[in-house]
Design an enzyme around this catalytic site. Structure first.
Site, PDB file in Angstrom:
ATOM      1  N   TYR A  93      -3.495  -0.880   7.826  1.00  0.00           N
ATOM      2  CA  TYR A  93      -4.457   0.077   8.378  1.00  0.00           C
ATOM      3  C   TYR A  93      -3.874   1.480   8.363  1.00  0.00           C
ATOM      4  O   TYR A  93      -2.665   1.673   8.204  1.00  0.00           O
ATOM      5  CB  TYR A  93      -4.874  -0.313   9.802  1.00  0.00           C
ATOM      6  N   CYS A  94      -4.757   2.463   8.544  1.00  0.00           N
ATOM      7  CA  CYS A  94      -4.351   3.857   8.654  1.00  0.00           C
ATOM      8  C   CYS A  94      -5.200   4.511   9.748  1.00  0.00           C
ATOM      9  O   CYS A  94      -5.513   3.865  10.740  1.00  0.00           O
ATOM     10  CB  CYS A  94      -4.479   4.579   7.311  1.00  0.00           C
ATOM     11  N   ARG A  95      -5.606   5.744   9.552  1.00  0.00           N
ATOM     12  CA  ARG A  95      -6.450   6.400  10.554  1.00  0.00           C
ATOM     13  C   ARG A  95      -7.917   6.070  10.331  1.00  0.00           C
ATOM     14  O   ARG A  95      -8.612   5.645  11.229  1.00  0.00           O
ATOM     15  CB  ARG A  95      -6.247   7.918  10.533  1.00  0.00           C
TER      16      ARG A  95
ATOM     17  N   GLY B  45      -9.147   4.586   7.023  1.00  0.00           N
ATOM     18  CA  GLY B  45      -9.395   3.576   6.003  1.00  0.00           C
ATOM     19  C   GLY B  45      -9.136   4.030   4.584  1.00  0.00           C
ATOM     20  O   GLY B  45      -9.145   3.212   3.670  1.00  0.00           O
TER      21      GLY B  45
ATOM     22  N   ILE C 171      -7.535   2.986  12.487  1.00  0.00           N
ATOM     23  CA  ILE C 171      -7.335   2.832  13.924  1.00  0.00           C
ATOM     24  C   ILE C 171      -8.376   3.627  14.714  1.00  0.00           C
ATOM     25  O   ILE C 171      -8.629   3.331  15.883  1.00  0.00           O
ATOM     26  CB  ILE C 171      -5.895   3.242  14.319  1.00  0.00           C
TER      27      ILE C 171
END
Length: 126
Positions: A89-91, A93, A117
């Protein structure tokens, strides 16, 4: 016809070798599916944001590997086994898709991308 045949064969070879074959792709899953996997399986939760983003809040147990640093050696330090189940995951997508594709290209075979996230409805720690 004899002139076309070599080009047709070359075309088929190139088309067959491009795209995502076994071992060079990842699966996109929902955040609910990712949470279920975290709760029931041994997984590596991989945060591919930058250090300051990670420090401001991350999924419990997540390890940091910024997308811009992913290469054979750095990935191996965080994910020693290429068949480990990795949830990425990242911020929002975008970086997680890039990172997932990079890991798949490095030969990791069980990569699951679940977005960012910023829409994670579960616990976050800092």
């Amino acid at each position: 016809m004899k002139r076309i045949l070599p080009f047709a064969i070359l075309f088929l070879l190139l088309v067959g070798c491009s795209g995502s074959g076994a071992g060079s792709s990842y699966q996109q899953i929902t955040q609910e599916e990712a949470k279920e996997m975290m709760d029931t399986q041994e997984v590596i939760v991989l945060d591919v944001r930058e250090q300051d983003e990670y420090d401001s809040g991350h999924i419990p147990g997540a390890v940091l590997l910024p997308v811009g640093t992913i290469e054979e050696d750095t990935a191996a330090q965080v994910i020693p086994e290429k068949d480990s189940t990795v949830l990425v995951y990242c911020r929002s997508g975008n970086r997680s898709k890039t990172a997932s594709a990079a890991l798949a290209e490095l030969g990791y075979t069980s990569i699951y991308e679940f977005g960012g996230i910023n829409t994670w409805p579960y616990e976050i720690e800092s």
